[in-house]
Design an enzyme around this catalytic site. Structure first.
Site, PDB file in Angstrom:
ATOM      1  CG  ASP A 179      -1.950   1.085   1.198  1.00  0.00           C
ATOM      2  OD1 ASP A 179      -1.705   2.136   0.570  1.00  0.00           O
ATOM      3  OD2 ASP A 179      -3.015   0.885   1.808  1.00  0.00           O
ATOM      4  N   GLY A 197      -2.036   4.183  -7.562  1.00  0.00           N
ATOM      5  CA  GLY A 197      -2.806   5.241  -6.910  1.00  0.00           C
ATOM      6  C   GLY A 197      -4.235   5.236  -7.392  1.00  0.00           C
ATOM      7  CG  HIS A 240      -8.805  14.240 -15.342  1.00  0.00           C
ATOM      8  ND1 HIS A 240      -9.952  14.707 -15.934  1.00  0.00           N
ATOM      9  CD2 HIS A 240      -8.619  12.979 -15.813  1.00  0.00           C
ATOM     10  CE1 HIS A 240     -10.460  13.771 -16.718  1.00  0.00           C
ATOM     11  NE2 HIS A 240      -9.671  12.708 -16.659  1.00  0.00           N
ATOM     12  CE1 TYR A 296      -6.223  10.258 -10.876  1.00  0.00           C
ATOM     13  CE2 TYR A 296      -7.351  11.495 -12.608  1.00  0.00           C
ATOM     14  CZ  TYR A 296      -6.405  10.552 -12.216  1.00  0.00           C
ATOM     15  OH  TYR A 296      -5.654   9.910 -13.167  1.00  0.00           O
TER      16      TYR A 296
END
Ligand code: NAI
Ligand code: 15L
Length: 268
Positions: free
Chosen positions: A49, A71, A111, A134
């Site tokens: 993680d 991610g 983005h 994000y």
């Protein structure tokens, strides 16, 4: 290269890259928070993680380069984005610094600039206009990569990927599509270049309908070859382009511009 680390290797792009990067390194180290159970003989797996600094340090140890795909890859609640994309990226660069790894490809995103309208032509130097939490996390990632370059000399290709899928899925993606083969060629150029620096690169194929200036990366010899045009008839057969005021026709980031602020469900 002896060992190339691919984070997010269980995801869509990671799975597509594995066979294409077969010859990039003697060993591909495949890391993800999800288990990977189909490793080939030239591959090794690490369950990690990105939010866990110690695990990230162990994940990067012994690697010569990092293809960072891991991610949260879509809009989500702030805590999830914080863990995977913000703290996760900080953990990755701190581990790279401590372990002496000097080259990274960071999968940033369109983005970061998603609130620009589709009739605008952008350079990589235009101000960011993120369209989501994000997107904001990818802006953070770009800034972090820049700081680790200026301060510690870690070189990063910041790749603002458009839409990296097998094929474009809608009218918008005729402008943003990045083929798997073009992306794999870019990865090879990034890790083979004698000198990289910290460039921002548009991650798109040679799409005539594209919005971004200077797609490709002359300095490292990357010239995308594919074009979304071969899919145009297929996309047009699926239905007409949405009206001009539809976010998917108006904004470069498409529907991310109308995502709400999500709340994490069920506590921490
Ligand atoms: P994906 O969602 O299929 O894969 C991401 C992987 O990261 C997943 O396997 C997931 O388990 C792993 N992951 C998520 N949080 C994690 C954490 N905290 N610790 C460890 N692993 C974690 O996404 P995809 O499409 O493969 O994209 C790869 C990268 O490229 C992502 O960083 C995404 O933001 C970026 N990107 C992708 C685009 C695309 O069109 N596919 C466009 C722009 C950027
Ligand atoms: C992204 O950044 C996402 O990771 C991917 O799932 C797509 O939504 C892509 O952008 C896109 O804009 O098409």
């Amino acid at each position: 290269m002896k060992r190339l680390l691919i984070t997010g290797a269980a995801g869509g792009v990671g799975r597509a890259m594995r066979p294409r990067l077969r010859d990039m390194a003697q060993t591909l180290r495949l890391a993800d928070m999800l288990p990977i159970t189909d490793a080939d003989t030239h591959e090794e797996t690490v369950l990690c993680d990105l939010n866990d600094a110690q695990a990230v340090r162990e994940m990067v140890r012994g690697c010569d380069g990092i293809l960072h795909l891991g991610g949260k890859s879509t809009e989500g609640d702030f805590e999830t984005i914080l863990e995977g994309n913000i703290r996760g990226l900080y953990n990755l660069y701190e581990a790279a610094r401590a372990e002496g790894i000097t080259r990274v490809l960071f999968a940033s995103s369109n983005h970061t600039i998603g609130f620009y309208e589709q009739d605008q032509r952008l350079k990589t130097t235009d101000p960011m206009r993120p369209d989501s939490l994000y997107g904001v996390s990818k802006c953070f990632g770009e800034a972090l990569a820049s700081m680790y370059h200026d301060k510690f000399g870690i070189e990063t290709a910041i790749v603002r990927i458009g839409s990296c899928f097998e094929t474009p899925a809608n009218h918008r993606m005729l402008s943003t599509w990045l083929s798997y083969n073009d992306f794999a060629d870019l990865v090879a150029c990034v890790f083979r270049a004698p000198k990289l620096g910290c460039p921002v690169i548009w991650g798109a194929s040679a799409n005539p309908a594209g919005w971004w200036e200077s797609v490709g990366a002359e300095a490292i010899g990357w010239h995308p070859k594919d074009s979304s045009e071969i899919f145009r008839a297929q996309i047009e057969a699926m239905g007409p382009k949405p009206p001009v005021d539809d976010p998917n026709s108006r904004y470069q980031g498409g529907l991310f511009t109308v995502e709400p602020i999500h709340q994490r469900q069920g506590g921490t």
